[in-house]
Scaffold this motif. Structure first.
Motif: not given
Length: 362
Positions: A14-18
């Motif tokens: 849920x925290x990991x964006x790229x």
């Protein structure tokens, strides 16, 4: 990201964006699923990611040399961050360590790897080289042995600069630069500048930098070039420009680094280098070139190429720690990690102008 995109527990996901390259001139910040943490892996919170010319090339054309983007890909490969979690067999790193990250995972089984030339591994998995995902993300998972702890006096941004600096260091090793080697550098872009800094750190006594752009030449001069020469793009001017290069150097050119890789720059390099000298082709502006190899061969001018680097991070970090190399002046623009700023950062890098290295601070 080198390990791929398998799923992991939801609270990390849920925290990991790229930053994904999803189409021509189109980047989108979207969720990025991390792989499971293997026993020899670490999970890293990314803190600094630089934009490379290859990143811009993928954005503008969806290809770089023979590598073609066929499906959405996370961009970025110049990076440093902070260890958040370590695998069960990792003994050299602990959570909280600041690390510079080598972006290529070789197979360690092929003949090239066994001989120590792992940069030539045919099965290399390299950040942001299709189909492998890159590192412009909140978090990544990567092998611990490719993460190098930063000295206390080296910043995370400097750690990210180890990647382009490694190109210059590897080029200097290939060309055997030392205290008796006078150097000519064709091209004062980011790679030309890190090659210049590396050559000086290796002991080169005199360095002349050549470019078509006044601003880049002024930067090269401010960073320590002994002299600079402005040239044209007209190949008919090579003979006269070589005379000018020889005059300002005041000695023979032992090694020329072509950090542009065009017909004109390579012709100049081969012509300017003295008998018995060496030309190292670093830049890859043209995939094919027509150059005067026969006259150069008659003067026993050696031509060597480079591909990425091998075993360079420890030396890069020592150069930075000791102050032999200062990469901080190369970082000219900084951006945060939002959709708008990612777009602006790549536009800034693509425009060139006074931008040398564009850096994300995550």
């Amino acid at each position: 990201m080198g390990k791929g995109g398998m799923s992991v527990d939801d609270d990390v996901e849920q925290q990991n964006m790229a930053a994904w390259l999803v189409g021509l001139n189109t980047l989108k910040i979207q969720p990025f699923n991390l792989p499971s943490l293997g026993p020899h892996d670490v999970r890293i919170k990314m803190k600094a990611v630089g934009i490379c010319g290859s990143d811009v090339h993928y954005l503008k054309t969806l290809r770089c040399a023979d590598f073609i983007v066929k499906e959405p890909m996370v961009i970025g490969h110049e990076c440093a961050g902070i260890i958040e979690e370590v695998g069960s067999q990792v003994k050299t790193l602990v959570p909280g360590d600041r690390v510079a990250i080598e972006p290529g995972i070789s197979c360690w089984r092929c003949d090239h790897c066994k001989l120590g030339r792992y940069n030539l591994c045919p099965d290399m998995k390299f950040f942001a080289t299709p189909p492998v995902h890159g590192s412009l993300a909140n978090q990544i998972v990567h092998p611990a042995d490719l993460c190098f702890k930063l000295p206390e006096n080296v910043s995370l941004e400097e750690g990210a600069m180890c990647e382009p600096l490694s190109v210059g260091v590897h080029a200097c090793r290939r060309a055997n630069i030392g205290p008796e080697t006078n150097v000519l550098i064709m091209g004062a872009g980011p790679i030309g500048l890190v090659t210049m800094l590396s050559a000086r750190a290796f002991g080169a006594p005199r360095i002349v930098v050549v470019d078509v752009d006044d601003h880049r030449l002024s930067v090269a001069k401010s960073l320590g070039a002994d002299d600079i020469v402005k040239v044209s793009t007209n190949i008919q001017d090579v003979a006269e420009e070589v005379k000018q290069i020889h005059n300002v150097l005041g000695a023979g050119v032992d090694v020329t680094f072509d950090c542009a890789g065009f017909n004109k720059t390579m012709t100049t390099a081969l012509t300017a280098t003295q008998p018995g000298g060496k030309v190292c082709l670093v830049g890859m502006g043209h995939s094919e070139m027509t150059v005067p190899l026969t006259p150069a061969a008659a003067r026993e001018v050696d031509v060597v190429g480079i591909f990425r680097y091998k075993n360079t991070w420890p030396l890069c970090l020592e150069f930075l720690r000791s102050g032999k190399i200062d990469v901080k002046p190369l970082i000219t623009h900084r951006f945060g990690f939002s959709q708008k700023e990612v777009e602006e950062a790549f536009e800034t890098s693509a425009r060139g102008g006074n931008a040398i290295k564009v850096m994300f601070n995550l």
